[in-house]
Design an enzyme around this catalytic site. Structure first.
Site, PDB file in Angstrom:
ATOM      1  N   HIS A   1       1.375  -1.385  -0.250  1.00 46.38           N
ATOM      2  CA  HIS A   1       0.304   0.301   0.229  1.00 46.38           C
ATOM      3  C   HIS A   1       0.709   1.042   0.164  1.00 46.38           C
ATOM      4  O   HIS A   1       0.678   1.762   0.554  1.00 46.38           O
ATOM      5  CB  HIS A   1      -1.290  -0.016   1.376  1.00 46.38           C
ATOM      6  CG  HIS A   1      -1.762  -0.743   1.548  1.00 46.38           C
ATOM      7  ND1 HIS A   1      -3.358  -0.775   0.663  1.00 46.38           N
ATOM      8  CD2 HIS A   1      -2.052  -2.246   2.050  1.00 46.38           C
ATOM      9  CE1 HIS A   1      -3.361  -2.305   0.718  1.00 46.38           C
ATOM     10  NE2 HIS A   1      -3.029  -3.098   0.979  1.00 46.38           N
TER      11      HIS A   1
ATOM     12  N   ASN B   1      -9.967  -2.828   2.696  1.00 41.23           N
ATOM     13  CA  ASN B   1      -9.979  -2.944   0.975  1.00 41.23           C
ATOM     14  C   ASN B   1     -11.262  -2.592   0.443  1.00 41.23           C
ATOM     15  O   ASN B   1     -12.475  -2.469   0.953  1.00 41.23           O
ATOM     16  CB  ASN B   1      -9.812  -4.388   0.582  1.00 41.23           C
ATOM     17  CG  ASN B   1      -7.837  -4.479   1.042  1.00 41.23           C
ATOM     18  OD1 ASN B   1      -7.256  -3.097   1.454  1.00 41.23           O
ATOM     19  ND2 ASN B   1      -7.399  -5.887   1.146  1.00 41.23           N
TER      20      ASN B   1
HETATM   21 FE1  HDE Z   1      -2.875  -4.995   5.319  1.00 43.44          FE
HETATM   22  N1  HDE Z   1      -0.089  -3.484   6.204  1.00 43.44           N
HETATM   23  N2  HDE Z   1      -1.736  -6.470   6.238  1.00 43.44           N
HETATM   24  N3  HDE Z   1      -4.205  -5.231   4.680  1.00 43.44           N
HETATM   25  N4  HDE Z   1      -2.992  -3.041   4.880  1.00 43.44           N
HETATM   26  C1  HDE Z   1      -0.127  -2.907   5.356  1.00 43.44           C
HETATM   27  O1  HDE Z   1       1.033  -1.603   7.211  1.00 43.44           O
HETATM   28  C2  HDE Z   1      -0.543  -6.731   7.059  1.00 43.44           C
HETATM   29  C3  HDE Z   1      -4.982  -6.696   5.032  1.00 43.44           C
HETATM   30  C4  HDE Z   1      -4.213  -3.151   4.428  1.00 43.44           C
HETATM   31  O2  HDE Z   1      -3.090   3.365   3.844  1.00 43.44           O
HETATM   32  C5  HDE Z   1       1.275  -2.342   5.532  1.00 43.44           C
HETATM   33  O3  HDE Z   1       0.923   0.678   8.189  1.00 43.44           O
HETATM   34  C6  HDE Z   1      -0.755  -8.563   6.825  1.00 43.44           C
HETATM   35  C7  HDE Z   1      -5.627  -7.495   5.040  1.00 43.44           C
HETATM   36  C8  HDE Z   1      -4.464  -1.112   4.142  1.00 43.44           C
HETATM   37  O4  HDE Z   1      -1.907   3.438   5.489  1.00 43.44           O
HETATM   38  C9  HDE Z   1       1.481  -3.940   6.950  1.00 43.44           C
HETATM   39  C10 HDE Z   1      -1.742  -8.777   6.633  1.00 43.44           C
HETATM   40  C11 HDE Z   1      -6.332  -5.660   4.593  1.00 43.44           C
HETATM   41  C12 HDE Z   1      -3.000  -0.547   4.121  1.00 43.44           C
HETATM   42  C13 HDE Z   1       0.205  -4.360   6.444  1.00 43.44           C
HETATM   43  C14 HDE Z   1      -2.144  -8.353   6.242  1.00 43.44           C
HETATM   44  C15 HDE Z   1      -5.281  -4.880   4.616  1.00 43.44           C
HETATM   45  C16 HDE Z   1      -2.348  -1.862   4.494  1.00 43.44           C
HETATM   46  C17 HDE Z   1       2.078  -1.724   4.877  1.00 43.44           C
HETATM   47  C18 HDE Z   1      -1.925 -10.421   6.575  1.00 43.44           C
HETATM   48  C19 HDE Z   1      -7.493  -5.463   3.843  1.00 43.44           C
HETATM   49  C20 HDE Z   1      -2.360   0.316   4.187  1.00 43.44           C
HETATM   50  C21 HDE Z   1       2.084  -0.172   5.784  1.00 43.44           C
HETATM   51  C22 HDE Z   1      -2.081 -10.940   7.886  1.00 43.44           C
HETATM   52  C23 HDE Z   1      -8.604  -6.219   5.196  1.00 43.44           C
HETATM   53  C24 HDE Z   1      -2.350   1.481   5.136  1.00 43.44           C
HETATM   54  C25 HDE Z   1       1.062   0.043   7.053  1.00 43.44           C
HETATM   55  C26 HDE Z   1      -2.833   3.104   5.222  1.00 43.44           C
HETATM   56  C27 HDE Z   1      -0.946  -1.863   4.783  1.00 43.44           C
HETATM   57  C28 HDE Z   1       0.631  -6.250   7.067  1.00 43.44           C
HETATM   58  C29 HDE Z   1      -3.382  -7.695   5.227  1.00 43.44           C
HETATM   59  C30 HDE Z   1      -5.742  -3.957   4.713  1.00 43.44           C
HETATM   60  C31 HDE Z   1       2.942  -4.159   6.870  1.00 43.44           C
HETATM   61  C32 HDE Z   1       0.698  -8.780   7.797  1.00 43.44           C
HETATM   62  C33 HDE Z   1      -6.671  -9.055   4.696  1.00 43.44           C
HETATM   63  C34 HDE Z   1      -5.745  -0.784   3.749  1.00 43.44           C
HETATM   64  O5  HDE Z   1       1.342  -2.980   8.449  1.00 43.44           O
END
Ligand code: HDE
Length: 706
Positions: A87, A160
């Site tokens: 993201h 999402n």
């Molecule tokens: Fe994320 N995800 N994610 N994700 N995600 C990040 O956090 C992570 C997942 C989502 O505009 C990171 O600050 C793991 C699902 C959005 O700043 C990180 C898993 C959904 C954003 C991270 C998921 C999301 C992130 C990277 C699996 C939808 C952007 C930078 C368990 C429900 C937020 C940060 C923004 C961002 C980890 C799966 C949505 C790396 C480990 C499912 C919208 O922490």
């Protein structure tokens, strides 16, 4: 820095002096005048010369004592922070959430208690796979992350635009993302999943099949953020004042209806305007057309969860709206752009662990893993534990804790007590816990063996993928098929292509066969053996189709009008009026950006020069050229592209009689039902009304032979 009003001002004598000094050097740089603040160093020292380093003689070496130079370069060298691992490319805006229906029956969350109450929010939209500088209209899932600054603390709903996810367990996330991003040896392709590593991983992960269908649909090429849905994805819990729990899934529904672009358009858009989505949000908000979504919740209890066909803790599954309706409880309005992109959009730190009293987690293994990841990632990106002190991340309600020090601590607690319990009474003793107001986790009974295993129902990988596919209109099904063929055609390893087809055979046989045919696969592989039998009796859900949930008007959309000198002023006026009445925008594309002289002799400036304003930038087009203009543009390839693309992308096309030779030259002789002739002023209104259908889809079949 330079804008700080407290910085010293120059006296008129000093200004005169500075001007004279510059005059001697022969430079033409601007110096401070009157009330303009004086440029200073970060220490507040006024700067006399920001153009030249301090040297020993005009042709001599630079001097180390030049503290202004050193400070400026030092700061510049450290301007970047690590981009988000996923993201990275995102765009944010401020706004408010208004509660339209109280939820006090199911949650004590303060934000849902009073109808009509507004809570400030910050929303960041993003793509997942691309790097920070990648193009906006990549085929990708969009992030839809909302920070609610509630009266009882910050609540982050980090969702999402697709309600399911690729994987079921957070431990697979690094693998998924590694596979999706650039391949590590060559560092390409970026911002696209059309490559071997991605489809290798997906084809070896049957749990990803539902998501695979979703990402090959037009959901991953939204027209812009304003036209897409949002989802919390996981099952969360609401908890009421007595500690009772209700499961909840969160939804965002766009007021303008859903809309996507078509794939060939997306490919061209990324070249024409890599910032297409951020520009769209900027334009909408700065012109007062505030984007809006309704918040909906699906509420259900343990009994429903026990009896549902799928496990509600499995983030690769939805609960169809036809089974649990979406109750609308609020609206989200984005009405203010950031003052500074870095300070706000880049530094905003969303954490799924940020919940407030009344909202709680479930045991969804993805959500549990996320609760570790987001906090951890902020430490790396923002450099220390005090990222909550940044204005964009700080709560807007009163907050007090004993946490102190660390990098950049500018909000340490006052007074003697920095621990508790303490015996310093009153204010000196600092804050105290509150069993009544404080956050309490839902008291769930938990027992079990320690093991690494997934629940049984998680193993149904195909049933909902099939349901999703069968819920689409024919046009959307064709787009899904084409997307699979496109992506897998970029995969160089034939075995991976075939492996994907073997999964699709469990989803829908016709789809699998069409994809195999599109790939030129000689022999159809055997279906992948499903871990659980595929349910073929799930009812299609209309809520899953974009076209079935399209707009009811053309509001918020844009018409590109190709004009030349001599354009019929009355017709252009009528078109502008009709568009305005609908809430749509009109942009002129002309041979020269300075504009055109209309039939009434008046000048009208253009927004785009024709070679920089292709029709992919618009939802519909109109060709209002004069006879002379048609002749001129017949010699211009980009004008013909303008028409050909609009035609191929199934757009509505309005045209005046004088444009006929231009259409001829472009080879467009089949004026189908998507064309609207503008013979008299009233026709402009009919054109805008026709545009409400967004696209003339019947044309698509005629323009794609392979
Ligand atoms: Fe994320 N995800 N994610 N994700 N995600 C990040 O956090 C992570 C997942 C989502 O505009 C990171 O600050 C793991 C699902 C959005 O700043 C990180 C898993 C959904 C954003 C991270 C998921 C999301 C992130 C990277 C699996 C939808 C952007 C930078 C368990 C429900 C937020 C940060 C923004 C961002 C980890 C799966 C949505 C790396 C480990 C499912 C919208 O922490």
């Amino acid at each position: 820095m330079a804008a700080d009003p407290s910085t010293p001002k120059l006296s008129s004598a000093q200004i005169a002096d500075a001007k004279i000094q510059r005059g001697q050097g022969g430079e033409t740089h601007q110096v401070a005048e009157g009330d303009v603040p004086v440029l200073t160093t970060q220490q507040g020292v006024p700067v006399a010369d920001d153009q030249n380093t301090l040297r020993a003689g005009a042709r001599g070496p630079a001097l180390l004592e030049d503290f202004h130079f050193r400070e400026k370069i030092f700061h510049f060298d450290h301007e970047r922070i690590p981009e988000r691992v996923v993201h990275a490319r995102g765009y944010g805006a401020h706004g408010f959430f208004e509660t339209t229906d109280t939820l006090s029956d199911v949650t004590r969350a303060d934000i849902f208690q009073r109808k009509g109450e507004r809570t400030p929010v910050f929303v960041r939209f993003s793509t997942v796979a691309g790097n920070k500088g990648s193009a906006d209209v990549a085929r990708d899932v969009r992030g839809f992350a909302t920070k609610f600054y509630t009266k009882e603390g910050n609540w982050d709903l980090v969702g999402n635009n697709i309600p399911v996810f690729f994987i079921q367990d957070a431990i697979k996330f690094p693998d998924l993302i590694h596979a999706a991003k650039q391949e590590p040896d060559r560092d390409f392709p970026q911002a696209q999943t059309a490559h071997d590593n991605f489809w290798d991983f997906i084809s070896l992960s049957p749990e990803a099949m539902n998501m695979a269908l979703w990402i090959m649909s037009d959901r991953t090429i939204p027209r812009s953020f304003r036209f897409m849905e949002g989802f919390g994805v996981h099952t969360f819990r609401f908890v009421d004042a007595k500690g009772n729990s209700t499961f909840v899934k969160f939804h965002w529904k766009p007021k303008l209806g859903m809309q996507s672009v078509v794939w060939n358009e997306a490919l061209k858009l990324n070249g024409a305007d890599p910032d297409f989505h951020r520009r769209d949000l900027w334009d909408a908000i700065t012109t007062g057309n505030f984007p809006e979504w309704e918040m909906g919740v699906q509420l259900f209890d343990e009994e429903f969860a026990r009896n549902f066909d799928f496990d509600v803790l499995d983030a690769t599954k939805i609960i169809p709206e036809e089974i649990i309706p979406v109750r609308r409880v609020g609206r989200l309005v984005l009405d203010r752009m950031v003052d500074n992109f870095f300070a706000e959009t880049e530094q905003v730190a969303f954490c799924t662990q940020n919940v407030v009293p009344g909202i709680d987690f479930t045991n969804d293994p993805l959500l549990q893993g996320r609760n570790f990841s987001y906090l951890d990632t902020q430490l790396k990106r923002l450099g220390g534990p005090n990222f909550t002190h940044l204005p964009i991340n700080a709560p807007k309600c009163p907050f007090h804790s004993f946490q102190q020090d660390g990098h950049m601590a500018f909000r340490n607690p006052k007074g003697r007590a920095n621990y508790e319990p303490n015996s310093w009474g009153g204010e000196a003793g600092g804050p105290r816990e509150s069993p009544e107001r404080g956050f309490r986790s839902y008291q769930e009974t938990v027992s079990g063996d320690k093991l690494r295993v997934r629940p049984e129902l998680f193993a149904d990988h195909y049933s909902q993928a099939r349901q999703f596919y069968l819920s689409q209109t024919k046009i959307e099904q064709t787009h899904i098929k084409n997307a699979f063929v496109f992506e897998l055609s970029k995969v160089e390893t034939p075995a991976i292509r075939a492996r994907m087809v073997s999964h699709l055979l469990n989803v829908d046989e016709d789809l699998a066969k069409m994809v195999a045919d599109g790939l030129g696969l000689k022999d159809l592989p055997k279906a992948a053996p499903p871990a659980r039998p595929v349910k073929t009796d799930l009812k299609p859900s209309k809520a899953l189709s974009i076209i079935e949930n399209g707009p009811s008007s053309f509001a918020g959309r844009k018409i590109g009008v190709l004009v030349t000198d001599g354009v019929d002023a009355a017709m252009l006026g009528a078109l502008q009026k009709a568009a305005e009445a609908e809430g749509a925008m009109v942009e002129l594309v002309a041979p020269k950006v300075g504009g055109v002289t209309m039939s009434d002799g008046k000048m009208m400036p253009a927004k785009q020069k024709v070679n920089g304003g292709p029709s992919v930038l618009y939802d519909a087009v109109a060709v209002l050229v004069s006879e002379e203009g048609a002749k001129l543009l017949s010699q211009e390839a980009t004008a013909k592209d303008f028409l050909n693309d609009a035609y191929a992308h199934a757009k509505f096309i309005a045209h005046v009689p004088a444009a006929a030779p231009l259409f001829q030259k472009a080879g467009l002789t089949d004026m189908d039902g998507g064309f609207v002739a503008l013979n008299k002023a009233g026709d402009a209104k009919a054109f805008v009304q026709a545009c409400r259908a967004v696209r003339f889809w019947e044309r698509e079949a005629k323009v794609h032979a392979v």
